[in-house]
Design a protein around this motif. Sequence first.
Motif, PDB file in Angstrom:
ATOM      1  N   MET A  16       0.577  -1.193   0.115  1.00 29.75           N
ATOM      2  CA  MET A  16      -0.021   0.090  -0.163  1.00 29.75           C
ATOM      3  C   MET A  16       0.925   1.174  -0.322  1.00 29.75           C
ATOM      4  O   MET A  16       1.820   1.447   0.857  1.00 29.75           O
ATOM      5  CB  MET A  16      -0.902   0.109   1.224  1.00 29.75           C
ATOM      6  N   SER A  17       0.814   2.068  -0.978  1.00 33.58           N
ATOM      7  CA  SER A  17       1.513   3.144  -1.177  1.00 33.58           C
ATOM      8  C   SER A  17       1.219   4.076  -0.159  1.00 33.58           C
ATOM      9  O   SER A  17      -0.246   4.570   0.110  1.00 33.58           O
ATOM     10  CB  SER A  17       1.456   3.777  -2.575  1.00 33.58           C
ATOM     11  N   CYS A  18       2.106   5.011   0.509  1.00 31.91           N
ATOM     12  CA  CYS A  18       1.799   5.700   1.703  1.00 31.91           C
ATOM     13  C   CYS A  18       1.789   6.893   1.351  1.00 31.91           C
ATOM     14  O   CYS A  18       2.959   7.615   0.783  1.00 31.91           O
ATOM     15  CB  CYS A  18       2.585   5.343   2.789  1.00 31.91           C
ATOM     16  N   PHE A  19       0.783   7.865   1.169  1.00 28.84           N
ATOM     17  CA  PHE A  19       0.838   9.310   0.810  1.00 28.84           C
ATOM     18  C   PHE A  19       0.779  10.549   1.947  1.00 28.84           C
ATOM     19  O   PHE A  19       1.823  11.156   1.982  1.00 28.84           O
ATOM     20  CB  PHE A  19      -0.583   9.381   0.102  1.00 28.84           C
ATOM     21  N   LEU A  20       0.016   9.988   3.084  1.00 31.75           N
ATOM     22  CA  LEU A  20      -0.194  10.890   4.165  1.00 31.75           C
ATOM     23  C   LEU A  20       0.164   9.897   5.253  1.00 31.75           C
ATOM     24  O   LEU A  20      -0.499   8.893   5.512  1.00 31.75           O
ATOM     25  CB  LEU A  20      -1.284  11.772   4.219  1.00 31.75           C
ATOM     26  N   GLU A  21       1.080  10.476   6.041  1.00 31.32           N
ATOM     27  CA  GLU A  21       1.626   9.769   7.428  1.00 31.32           C
ATOM     28  C   GLU A  21       1.517  10.444   8.524  1.00 31.32           C
ATOM     29  O   GLU A  21       2.397  11.681   8.594  1.00 31.32           O
ATOM     30  CB  GLU A  21       3.049   8.841   6.856  1.00 31.32           C
ATOM     31  N   LEU A  22       0.934  10.033   9.592  1.00 35.43           N
ATOM     32  CA  LEU A  22       1.311  10.481  10.845  1.00 35.43           C
ATOM     33  C   LEU A  22       1.943   9.548  11.717  1.00 35.43           C
ATOM     34  O   LEU A  22       1.841   8.456  11.680  1.00 35.43           O
ATOM     35  CB  LEU A  22      -0.078  10.739  11.522  1.00 35.43           C
ATOM     36  N   LYS A  23       3.151  10.124  12.194  1.00 35.75           N
ATOM     37  CA  LYS A  23       4.185   9.267  12.939  1.00 35.75           C
ATOM     38  C   LYS A  23       4.537   9.740  14.217  1.00 35.75           C
ATOM     39  O   LYS A  23       4.839  10.749  14.655  1.00 35.75           O
ATOM     40  CB  LYS A  23       5.651   9.322  12.102  1.00 35.75           C
ATOM     41  N   ASP A  24       3.762   8.863  15.188  1.00 35.49           N
ATOM     42  CA  ASP A  24       4.053   9.057  16.702  1.00 35.49           C
ATOM     43  C   ASP A  24       3.486  10.510  17.115  1.00 35.49           C
ATOM     44  O   ASP A  24       4.331  11.057  17.671  1.00 35.49           O
ATOM     45  CB  ASP A  24       5.424   8.883  17.041  1.00 35.49           C
ATOM     46  N   VAL A  25       2.354  10.841  16.671  1.00 35.60           N
ATOM     47  CA  VAL A  25       1.962  12.256  16.836  1.00 35.60           C
ATOM     48  C   VAL A  25       1.341  12.362  18.326  1.00 35.60           C
ATOM     49  O   VAL A  25       0.202  11.475  18.559  1.00 35.60           O
ATOM     50  CB  VAL A  25       1.054  12.822  15.996  1.00 35.60           C
ATOM     51  N   SER A  26       1.839  13.440  19.032  1.00 32.00           N
ATOM     52  CA  SER A  26       1.087  13.578  20.181  1.00 32.00           C
ATOM     53  C   SER A  26       0.877  15.227  20.324  1.00 32.00           C
ATOM     54  O   SER A  26       1.527  15.837  19.793  1.00 32.00           O
ATOM     55  CB  SER A  26       1.731  13.171  21.499  1.00 32.00           C
ATOM     56  N   LYS A  27      -0.411  15.458  20.941  1.00 27.42           N
ATOM     57  CA  LYS A  27      -0.636  16.751  21.341  1.00 27.42           C
ATOM     58  C   LYS A  27      -1.341  16.883  22.714  1.00 27.42           C
ATOM     59  O   LYS A  27      -2.257  16.256  22.925  1.00 27.42           O
ATOM     60  CB  LYS A  27      -1.607  17.258  20.189  1.00 27.42           C
ATOM     61  N   SER A  28      -0.881  17.869  23.045  1.00 25.86           N
ATOM     62  CA  SER A  28      -1.609  18.353  24.663  1.00 25.86           C
ATOM     63  C   SER A  28      -1.825  19.843  24.761  1.00 25.86           C
ATOM     64  O   SER A  28      -1.145  20.521  24.099  1.00 25.86           O
ATOM     65  CB  SER A  28      -0.902  17.843  25.728  1.00 25.86           C
ATOM     66  N   TYR A  29      -2.912  20.185  25.298  1.00 23.33           N
ATOM     67  CA  TYR A  29      -3.221  21.651  25.430  1.00 23.33           C
ATOM     68  C   TYR A  29      -2.832  22.198  26.859  1.00 23.33           C
ATOM     69  O   TYR A  29      -3.140  21.112  27.844  1.00 23.33           O
ATOM     70  CB  TYR A  29      -4.646  21.767  25.280  1.00 23.33           C
ATOM     71  N   LYS A  30      -2.519  23.179  27.268  1.00 29.02           N
ATOM     72  CA  LYS A  30      -2.150  23.689  28.368  1.00 29.02           C
ATOM     73  C   LYS A  30      -3.427  24.623  28.899  1.00 29.02           C
ATOM     74  O   LYS A  30      -3.810  25.411  28.232  1.00 29.02           O
ATOM     75  CB  LYS A  30      -1.202  24.678  28.437  1.00 29.02           C
ATOM     76  N   ILE A  31      -4.128  24.068  29.980  1.00 26.64           N
ATOM     77  CA  ILE A  31      -5.311  24.834  30.439  1.00 26.64           C
ATOM     78  C   ILE A  31      -4.805  25.122  31.932  1.00 26.64           C
ATOM     79  O   ILE A  31      -4.654  24.547  32.650  1.00 26.64           O
ATOM     80  CB  ILE A  31      -6.371  23.950  30.435  1.00 26.64           C
ATOM     81  N   GLU A  32      -4.228  26.454  31.999  1.00 25.63           N
ATOM     82  CA  GLU A  32      -3.785  26.964  33.207  1.00 25.63           C
ATOM     83  C   GLU A  32      -2.570  26.300  33.489  1.00 25.63           C
ATOM     84  O   GLU A  32      -1.833  26.244  32.705  1.00 25.63           O
ATOM     85  CB  GLU A  32      -4.625  27.080  34.404  1.00 25.63           C
ATOM     86  N   LYS A  33      -2.508  25.601  34.795  1.00 25.65           N
ATOM     87  CA  LYS A  33      -1.354  24.906  35.000  1.00 25.65           C
ATOM     88  C   LYS A  33      -1.466  23.341  34.474  1.00 25.65           C
ATOM     89  O   LYS A  33      -0.251  22.791  34.664  1.00 25.65           O
ATOM     90  CB  LYS A  33      -0.823  25.070  36.511  1.00 25.65           C
ATOM     91  N   ASP A  34      -2.553  23.049  34.180  1.00 27.95           N
ATOM     92  CA  ASP A  34      -2.757  21.687  33.923  1.00 27.95           C
ATOM     93  C   ASP A  34      -2.373  21.275  32.562  1.00 27.95           C
ATOM     94  O   ASP A  34      -2.764  22.189  31.726  1.00 27.95           O
ATOM     95  CB  ASP A  34      -4.277  20.906  34.268  1.00 27.95           C
ATOM     96  N   GLU A  35      -1.938  20.168  32.340  1.00 28.41           N
ATOM     97  CA  GLU A  35      -1.594  19.801  30.863  1.00 28.41           C
ATOM     98  C   GLU A  35      -2.606  18.551  30.691  1.00 28.41           C
ATOM     99  O   GLU A  35      -2.732  17.808  31.139  1.00 28.41           O
ATOM    100  CB  GLU A  35      -0.153  19.279  30.909  1.00 28.41           C
ATOM    101  N   LEU A  36      -3.500  19.060  29.618  1.00 24.19           N
ATOM    102  CA  LEU A  36      -4.544  18.175  29.168  1.00 24.19           C
ATOM    103  C   LEU A  36      -3.913  17.341  27.926  1.00 24.19           C
ATOM    104  O   LEU A  36      -3.849  17.863  26.746  1.00 24.19           O
ATOM    105  CB  LEU A  36      -5.750  18.568  28.866  1.00 24.19           C
ATOM    106  N   SER A  37      -3.808  16.089  28.099  1.00 25.68           N
ATOM    107  CA  SER A  37      -3.309  15.282  26.890  1.00 25.68           C
ATOM    108  C   SER A  37      -4.559  14.875  25.907  1.00 25.68           C
ATOM    109  O   SER A  37      -5.411  14.286  26.415  1.00 25.68           O
ATOM    110  CB  SER A  37      -2.528  14.050  26.966  1.00 25.68           C
ATOM    111  N   VAL A  38      -4.255  15.248  24.851  1.00 23.96           N
ATOM    112  CA  VAL A  38      -5.544  14.672  23.662  1.00 23.96           C
ATOM    113  C   VAL A  38      -5.357  13.932  22.749  1.00 23.96           C
ATOM    114  O   VAL A  38      -5.971  13.033  22.610  1.00 23.96           O
ATOM    115  CB  VAL A  38      -6.352  16.067  23.013  1.00 23.96           C
ATOM    116  N   LEU A  39      -4.026  13.844  22.250  1.00 21.74           N
ATOM    117  CA  LEU A  39      -3.744  12.598  21.518  1.00 21.74           C
ATOM    118  C   LEU A  39      -2.294  12.238  22.028  1.00 21.74           C
ATOM    119  O   LEU A  39      -1.568  13.035  22.048  1.00 21.74           O
ATOM    120  CB  LEU A  39      -3.644  13.376  19.939  1.00 21.74           C
TER     121      LEU A  39
END
Lengths: 249, 257
Positions: A1-24
């Motif tokens: 399967m040819s790979c066109f678009l690839e997400l590699k080990d993607v993580s994302k979190s938001y800072k809400i005041e002092k807490d870190e909220l991990s979403v992905l």
Amino acid sequence: MSCFLELKDVSKSYKIEKDELSVLNDININVCKGELLTIVGPSGCGKSTLLALLAGFLEPDTGNIIKDGQSLTGPDVDRIMIFQNFEQLFPWKTVLANVVFPLKAKKIGDSMRERIDIAQKCLRKVQLEEFINYYPHQLSGGMKQRVALARALVATPEILLMDEPFGSLDSQTRDLLQDMLLKIWQEQDITIVFVTHDIREAIVLSDRIIVIDKETGSIKKIINNKLTRPRNRLGEEFSNLYQQIYELL
Amino acid sequence: MMDNKYLQKMIWFFLLAAAWELIALSGWFSPLIFPSVETILRTLYSSIISGELLQQVIFSLSLISQGLIISLLLAFIMSLLSLTSNTIAGLIDTLVAMAHPLPGIALMPLVLIWFGAGRSAIIIIIVHSVIWPLVLNLITGFRSIPQIYRLVGKNYGLNTVEIMWNIMAPASLPYFLAGFKIGWARAWRALISAEMLFGAAGSFGGLGWYIFKKRVFFDIPGVFAGIVVIIIIGVLVEDLIFDKIEKMTVKKWGMQT
């Protein structure tokens, strides 16, 4: 399967005041060229964040997003986002002017005449050729989303990113627009990443369905959707697949 | 019953004029202080024919246009600056909070001492009257532009200048118009009072000065003629210019706030 678009080990979190909220968390996805991929998950699971990352509106904390071997930076017209919010159209432009806008921005077409022709062709695809001189506030929700779709298509993006675009519509209109989108997708070579919380919508549209887990913000399961197209929304296989995904959520 | 609001306004206007005329004819008040409609119109006519009133009107309108243009430029610069940093935004918010409730007329004695009683003094008073409501509305307008417009702009590859011109400007137009309308009304009031206080610069002093002068000579029909002209200009600007612009833009777009 040819790979066109690839997400590699993607993580994302938001800072809400002092807490870190991990979403992905540690997301790995390969999207093939021409594929229609849907992402489902309960609200707040980070699926919209995932699309914003693909669009370049946000940057991942860790990991890479790669298209055609190139790391993506920032938004660009090769990836066009269609939002759920009806307000994505510019209210001060007519339907036609909204669709001409990307052509002007990208300097496609030599004359205004030519741009209008291109825009009208796209508006015909979404069956709005009779409404080109209307303003967005004069249109219904379904019509607005069709204009948004036409506006995205004139820019000839490689990838359409759709963030629950039919989520605020009534179910009949939603079915109609799903069929319209499928027809357009089958006619032209375009890759679609479609986020939804509606399992039926995911089954009707997709080649593959990615289920995201809200607790961990990671991929719970990737389902190959092998139902033959056109898909019967009332068939038995459809219900079985529905059941399978429903239990995952 | 009466759909046409202009027609309705006209009918009321004529009824009020008729009532005025009846009172004037009844002889309850001296015609010196309560002139009949006819006398007022005749004075108005002869003032127009002699060219005096017209020159005063042109003087007043030229002053207010200069004031409005300066205010527009300054207000745009200030509201754009306040978008660039929180420190500047804080400063401008403080300035607006202090200056907005301050009537222009309260500044007049000071302006008179600092700048003398000329055209520039009147323009300063106009700018003060217009700029604060305009800045307030422009900043609110810019801040209330839905995030999604900017995302769409970025998505289609617009740069910052293009986003400002193609998206921020039309998206904030309803607030700009609202601010400009308030600004115009305040400028018009400020202008007339400033002209009365500061008097003539050379042979012209504007409409305010015209009324003031008529009162000095106890020419009450002349005072009324001046008032009529002020009303007519106010109504014309409000009902013709602003109404037209709104109908062509924010009303047509369904964007009226």
